[in-house]
Design a protein around this motif. Structure first.
Motif, PDB file in Angstrom:
ATOM      1  N   ASN A  91       0.869  -1.183   0.000  1.00 43.83           N
ATOM      2  CA  ASN A  91       0.000   0.000   0.000  1.00 43.83           C
ATOM      3  C   ASN A  91       0.906   1.234   0.000  1.00 43.83           C
ATOM      4  O   ASN A  91       1.466   1.594   1.024  1.00 43.83           O
ATOM      5  CB  ASN A  91      -0.901  -0.004   1.235  1.00 43.83           C
ATOM      6  N   ASN A  92       1.047   1.858  -1.144  1.00 41.15           N
ATOM      7  CA  ASN A  92       1.913   3.040  -1.240  1.00 41.15           C
ATOM      8  C   ASN A  92       1.130   4.338  -1.360  1.00 41.15           C
ATOM      9  O   ASN A  92       1.691   5.391  -1.640  1.00 41.15           O
ATOM     10  CB  ASN A  92       2.865   2.911  -2.441  1.00 41.15           C
ATOM     11  N   ARG A  93      -0.191   4.256  -1.115  1.00 32.99           N
ATOM     12  CA  ARG A  93      -1.041   5.432  -1.308  1.00 32.99           C
ATOM     13  C   ARG A  93      -1.685   5.940  -0.025  1.00 32.99           C
ATOM     14  O   ARG A  93      -2.489   6.867  -0.071  1.00 32.99           O
ATOM     15  CB  ARG A  93      -2.131   5.116  -2.334  1.00 32.99           C
ATOM     16  N   SER A  94      -1.361   5.343   1.096  1.00 34.00           N
ATOM     17  CA  SER A  94      -1.973   5.798   2.339  1.00 34.00           C
ATOM     18  C   SER A  94      -1.415   7.161   2.721  1.00 34.00           C
ATOM     19  O   SER A  94      -0.299   7.534   2.325  1.00 34.00           O
ATOM     20  CB  SER A  94      -1.711   4.794   3.475  1.00 34.00           C
ATOM     21  N   LEU A  95      -2.192   7.902   3.494  1.00 36.12           N
ATOM     22  CA  LEU A  95      -1.748   9.217   3.945  1.00 36.12           C
ATOM     23  C   LEU A  95      -0.500   9.111   4.813  1.00 36.12           C
ATOM     24  O   LEU A  95       0.339  10.008   4.830  1.00 36.12           O
ATOM     25  CB  LEU A  95      -2.877   9.911   4.718  1.00 36.12           C
ATOM     26  N   ARG A  96      -0.382   7.976   5.526  1.00 37.68           N
ATOM     27  CA  ARG A  96       0.775   7.803   6.387  1.00 37.68           C
ATOM     28  C   ARG A  96       2.042   7.623   5.568  1.00 37.68           C
ATOM     29  O   ARG A  96       3.104   8.155   5.920  1.00 37.68           O
ATOM     30  CB  ARG A  96       0.534   6.607   7.324  1.00 37.68           C
TER      31      ARG A  96
END
Length: 281
Positions: A91-96
């Motif tokens: 997951n490279n799109r999370s806000l974190r």
């Protein structure tokens, strides 16, 4: 750390207070030992570990948050940190991840970049396999055991926060405690009310879910409809430590005493209630 006597249905965790820094990790960083500790929930483990004397199970991570953050999804990774292509399932799109605070953080506070060079994919995945997954496997194991023995289980996830926040370059003081229950979804509303009320009775300034509503651990394990309740508890670091030197001050002993009293009281209140109240919502 398990209690000597049969345990109560409570698991207390400190996932971000680890301070065992590998020499190889320090050598790979552009930050010195003091700077790299900025994201550490320093001494939180010392504040709550005596809960085992009350009959509660205590779990902590010895590795530092800057090395691996278990309060994230297992594969929240930034491709820009790695020298090779990452697997498609990350997951490279999370806000974190966007903020530099993924499972393997890119920065510590104040936007300080950790690494001098890119990491290999093998190195990143090894951290997840050898540290992240065993930590979460242990949480699952303990919660399952406690629920089986008592019909319900409670996870208290302890963290710390800087005493000041910066919003649009303006600093503002934070409360003493922030109670996070994912806006009512990770635990019974009664548990949130108990926690908030007990701390306020001690004279602390307490707010709920702002700015911390709970991270991955709270969200992932909190299933009140199935009898598993998870609550994140953020403590203001100024209560017990000097945020510049990262050394504990005289408030450490008082905070430790008050937290032990808080844990004792909240467990007693829940046990006094019928287990059916907590077994399912």
């Amino acid at each position: 750390m398990r209690p000597a006597s049969p345990s109560l249905p409570f698991l207390v965790c400190s996932p971000h207070s680890g301070r065992a820094y590998l020499k190889s990790f320090l050598d790979s960083s552009r930050l010195n030992r003091q700077q790299i500790r900025d994201s550490e929930d320093a001494y939180v483990d010392m504040l709550v570990e005596r809960c085992s004397e009350l009959g509660l199970t205590f779990l902590k991570a010895n590795f530092p948050r800057a090395y691996l953050d278990v309060n994230r999804e297992p594969y929240e990774l930034d491709p820009k940190m790695f020298s090779e292509r990452l697997p498609s399932y990350i997951n490279n799109r999370s806000l974190r991840v966007t903020g530099g605070l993924g499972t393997i953080p890119k920065i510590v506070t104040e936007r300080k970049e950790i690494y001098k060079h890119s990491l290999t994919v093998a190195e990143g995945l090894e951290r997840i396999e050898t540290l992240y997954k065993p930590y979460h496997k242990q949480i699952s194991k303990e919660l399952s055991f406690l629920k089986q023995q008592n019909n319900f289980a409670v996870l208290l996830d302890f963290h710390s926060m800087p005493s000041q926040s910066t919003v649009k370059n303006q600093r503002s003081l934070r409360p003493d405690f922030v109670i996070g229950d994912r806006f009512g979804s990770s635990c019974s509303q009664s548990l949130t009310a108990m926690a908030t009320g007990l701390l306020r009775e001690m004279g602390y300034h307490v707010v709920c879910n702002k700015p911390y509503a709970g991270g991955f651990i709270t969200e992932h394990y909190g299933r009140p409809s199935k009898g598993i309740h998870a609550l994140q508890i953020e403590m203001n670091r100024a209560l017990y430590m000097d945020e510049t030197t990262l050394l504990p001050h005289s408030g450490l002993r008082d905070t430790q005493h008050n937290l032990l009293l808080f844990i004792s009281n909240i467990t007693e209140l829940m046990i006094q209630s019928t287990s059916a109240v907590w077994a399912a919502e």
